[in-house]
Design an enzyme around this catalytic site. Structure first.
Site, PDB file in Angstrom:
ATOM      1  N   TYR A 154     -33.614  10.296  43.250  1.00  0.00           N
ATOM      2  CA  TYR A 154     -34.665  10.452  44.253  1.00  0.00           C
ATOM      3  C   TYR A 154     -35.144   8.996  44.337  1.00  0.00           C
ATOM      4  O   TYR A 154     -35.655   8.773  45.033  1.00  0.00           O
ATOM      5  CB  TYR A 154     -35.464  11.149  44.102  1.00  0.00           C
ATOM      6  CG  TYR A 154     -35.673  12.848  43.105  1.00  0.00           C
ATOM      7  CD1 TYR A 154     -35.520  14.117  44.765  1.00  0.00           C
ATOM      8  CD2 TYR A 154     -34.871  13.011  42.480  1.00  0.00           C
ATOM      9  CE1 TYR A 154     -35.077  15.180  44.350  1.00  0.00           C
ATOM     10  CE2 TYR A 154     -35.058  14.267  42.170  1.00  0.00           C
ATOM     11  CZ  TYR A 154     -34.598  15.438  43.837  1.00  0.00           C
ATOM     12  OH  TYR A 154     -33.755  16.642  42.977  1.00  0.00           O
ATOM     13  N   ASP A 192     -39.384  20.452  36.784  1.00  0.00           N
ATOM     14  CA  ASP A 192     -37.013  19.577  36.190  1.00  0.00           C
ATOM     15  C   ASP A 192     -37.445  19.088  34.904  1.00  0.00           C
ATOM     16  O   ASP A 192     -36.774  18.109  34.712  1.00  0.00           O
ATOM     17  CB  ASP A 192     -36.878  19.045  37.590  1.00  0.00           C
ATOM     18  CG  ASP A 192     -35.440  18.330  37.633  1.00  0.00           C
ATOM     19  OD1 ASP A 192     -35.120  19.398  37.503  1.00  0.00           O
ATOM     20  OD2 ASP A 192     -36.179  16.868  38.760  1.00  0.00           O
TER      21      ASP A 192
HETATM   22  P1  ADP Z   1     -35.602  10.865  39.220  1.00  0.00           P
HETATM   23  O1  ADP Z   1     -36.649  11.234  40.107  1.00  0.00           O
HETATM   24  O2  ADP Z   1     -34.657   9.898  40.408  1.00  0.00           O
HETATM   25  O3  ADP Z   1     -34.967  12.119  38.500  1.00  0.00           O
HETATM   26  P2  ADP Z   1     -36.893   9.492  37.281  1.00  0.00           P
HETATM   27  O4  ADP Z   1     -37.846   9.147  36.991  1.00  0.00           O
HETATM   28  O5  ADP Z   1     -35.968  10.901  36.350  1.00  0.00           O
HETATM   29  O6  ADP Z   1     -35.987   9.589  38.619  1.00  0.00           O
HETATM   30  O7  ADP Z   1     -36.376   8.497  36.770  1.00  0.00           O
HETATM   31  C1  ADP Z   1     -33.950   8.202  36.398  1.00  0.00           C
HETATM   32  C2  ADP Z   1     -34.014   7.885  35.484  1.00  0.00           C
HETATM   33  O8  ADP Z   1     -34.518   6.520  34.517  1.00  0.00           O
HETATM   34  C3  ADP Z   1     -34.343   8.278  33.881  1.00  0.00           C
HETATM   35  O9  ADP Z   1     -33.824   9.338  33.831  1.00  0.00           O
HETATM   36  C4  ADP Z   1     -34.701   7.055  32.600  1.00  0.00           C
HETATM   37  O10 ADP Z   1     -32.648   6.939  31.818  1.00  0.00           O
HETATM   38  C5  ADP Z   1     -34.929   5.585  34.033  1.00  0.00           C
HETATM   39  N1  ADP Z   1     -36.248   5.745  33.519  1.00  0.00           N
HETATM   40  C6  ADP Z   1     -36.986   6.439  34.552  1.00  0.00           C
HETATM   41  N2  ADP Z   1     -38.195   6.299  34.124  1.00  0.00           N
HETATM   42  C7  ADP Z   1     -38.715   4.908  32.852  1.00  0.00           C
HETATM   43  C8  ADP Z   1     -38.747   4.579  32.014  1.00  0.00           C
HETATM   44  N3  ADP Z   1     -40.788   4.057  32.305  1.00  0.00           N
HETATM   45  N4  ADP Z   1     -38.404   3.781  31.179  1.00  0.00           N
HETATM   46  C9  ADP Z   1     -37.294   3.235  31.167  1.00  0.00           C
HETATM   47  N5  ADP Z   1     -36.070   4.397  32.035  1.00  0.00           N
HETATM   48  C10 ADP Z   1     -36.905   4.980  32.508  1.00  0.00           C
HETATM   49 MG    MG Z   2     -35.293  12.476  37.200  1.00  0.00          MG
END
Ligand code: ADP
Ligand code: MG
Length: 502
Positions: free
Chosen positions: A215, A332
């Site tokens: 996303y 999820d």
């Molecule tokens: P999406 O909604 O696109 O799946 P996520 O929030 O799951 O996005 O984040 C995607 C990836 O980014 C995570 O799997 C992680 O590896 C990295 N990530 C997300 N948020 C953080 C954070 N706060 N600190 C470090 N890495 C992060």
């Molecule tokens: Mg994610």
């Protein structure tokens, strides 16, 4: 014989001027007319005979000159005609009369030339008026719509400019933690004021990309020297941004095992909209990243499993009261959506698909986005589509199934007796790398498969207990699964017995 013919037959066979063939009684009914220019072949002294009328006609020739002619006009049943259109071209006027040689005195005059202004007769004029009115109305409507659209756009741009220009004053030396703590104790408990959020968002410098999900992209950012994570949503994922922001800003959401929310911001409009979500940064990345390269001991495993259970428990629990918190289902849950903290515990992230439930209103608030969970982690009732979408507990029970798979991923990486399994995703040996809905349905529902377990797990007390726990989480029947509170209590006892500091 001819003279005995019926008068009707005589009518049909005779031409005006055929007086040789007329019966005496018919001849009496025939008119004699003066003819010039329209005389029959056998006319005598410019005289013709007719059962109709005498006529005189004035016509305009090709040179525009008026020519007056005259003759006999036959009566042919109903087709007797002695009229002319004033609009005929070339111009002409016909006049008729019904006494012998009366047409000698007729003086028809040409109609006046057609005035283009009077072209329209009433029917044309009406049609013209209607079409003109329709055209005018359409034009007015288009103008009004364009005007208001333009006005709305300029207002919107001005509003955005104003918002962008407005900045909250954040004193130097104030850390994000201070700001959040202050707002927790003084505000509504749902996060920083909007203007402070926008100000922080504007002051962030993007350092490098650290992650990518379905996303959006996640970046490491810096705000006055502090590291933050900036999730930049794809423009088309506005619904996901909206839901995640909304969930993080829910009253009483803050919890050490839920990713710490700092700010959300939206910049620009239309196709150039940029959607940001700013959260705490966790340098160890996701649980998935962490487990790939790191092994755990039993204490580490319990800490991790327990902290994830605490996060999920906080999410699932409804807190009553005016400043209460709704129950929230994640929808999820997976190792890529859990982040590793530095102290060996973890926090739950990616709330873009979460659903809220408020027992007061009995309302299940499902997000409008088209996003669906990750197929590999979908519970059997999600895969076979038997999940009752109006029943909030159904989502909660589906989360427990996913949690079961996550602790299986953790347990594989727990070293006992010097043995450890490599990191693998659940069902890695049963379905292809990007499994389809059908692949998962076949494995999980039809074949009833569950992640495989190494023999060594049975010879270790902790792993044996963990296996029991995960099996009770991924039960086929959602109602037979443990609640997260039960999981948390069981793990808490195990933690206690191992004398682990949480
Ligand atoms: P999406 O909604 O696109 O799946 P996520 O929030 O799951 O996005 O984040 C995607 C990836 O980014 C995570 O799997 C992680 O590896 C990295 N990530 C997300 N948020 C953080 C954070 N706060 N600190 C470090 N890495 C992060
Ligand atoms: Mg994610």
């Amino acid at each position: 014989r001819l003279m005995k013919a019926t008068s009707k037959a005589a009518h049909e066979s005779r031409k005006p001027g055929d007086d040789a063939t007329l019966a005496p009684e018919d001849a009496a009914r025939f008119l004699s007319c003066y003819c010039s220019g329209h005389c029959p072949e056998d006319h005598e002294n410019n005289t013709c005979k007719t059962n109709g009328q005498c006529f005189a006609i004035i016509e305009e020739d090709e040179n525009g000159e008026a020519i007056l002619t005259s003759g006999c006009m036959k009566y042919e049943g109903s087709r007797f005609q002695c009229k002319d259109s004033p609009r005929a071209q070339p111009r002409r006027t016909i006049e008729c009369c019904q006494t012998d040689f009366c047409n000698q005195d007729l003086q028809p005059t040409l109609p006046p030339p057609i005035d283009p202004g009077s072209y329209f007769d009433s029917a044309h004029w009406l049609a013209f008026l209607i079409s003109m009115t329709v055209c005018c109305c359409t034009l007015i409507c288009i103008t009004v719509v364009c005007y208001y659209r333009y006005k709305w756009q300029t207002e919107r741009q001005r509003y955005h400019r104003d918002l962008e220009q407005d900045e909250a004053f954040i004193p130097v030396g104030e850390s994000l933690k201070d700001l959040i703590n202050q707002s927790q104790s003084s505000g509504s408990g749902s996060g920083l004021p909007l203007l402070v959020q926008r100000t922080i968002a504007k002051q962030i410098q993007m350092v490098r990309q650290i992650g990518k999900g379905r996303y959006g992209e996640v970046w490491l950012g810096r705000w006055r020297g502090e590291k933050v994570a900036v999730k930049v949503f794809f423009t088309r994922e506005e619904a996901s941004w909206f839901r995640e922001t909304e969930i993080y800003q829910t009253v009483l959401m803050r919890h050490e095992n839920i990713l710490g929310f700092i700010a959300a911001d939206i910049k620009g409009t239309g196709a150039f909209t940029q959607l940001f979500l700013i959260t705490d940064y966790h340098e160890n990345g996701s649980l998935y990243d962490y487990l790939k390269f790191t092994t755990l001991d039993t204490q580490g495993l319990l800490r991790l499993a327990y902290s994830a259970a605490c996060g999920l428990c906080h999410l699932h629990t409804e807190i009553y009261g005016t400043q209460g918190k709704p129950a929230i289902a994640h929808r999820d849950l997976k190792s890529k959506n859990i982040l590793m903290k530095k102290n060996g515990t973890c926090c739950i992230a990616d709330l873009g698909l979460a659903v809220k439930f408020n027992s007061d209103t009995n309302e299940v608030d499902v997000p409008i986005s088209t996003r669906v969970g990750t197929r590999r982690y979908m519970a059997p009732e999600v895969l076979d589509e038997s999940l009752n979408k109006n029943h909030f507990q159904a989502y909660i029970m589906a989360d427990i199934y996913s949690y079961g798979l996550v602790i299986w991923e953790m347990a594989r990486r727990c070293v006992t007796g010097g043995i450890v399994e490599d990191y693998q995703l659940p069902y890695y040996e049963m379905v292809p790398s990007d499994p389809s809905f059908e692949d998962m349905l076949e494995a999980v529902c039809v074949k009833g498969l569950r992640p495989t377990v190494s023999n060594r797990w049975n010879s270790d007390e902790c792993l044996r207990a963990m296996l029991k726990l995960m099996s009770e989480c991924w039960a086929h029947n959602p109602a037979s699964r443990l609640t997260i509170l039960r999981v948390k209590k069981t793990l808490a006892k195990m933690v206690e017995s191992q004398d682990i500091k949480i």
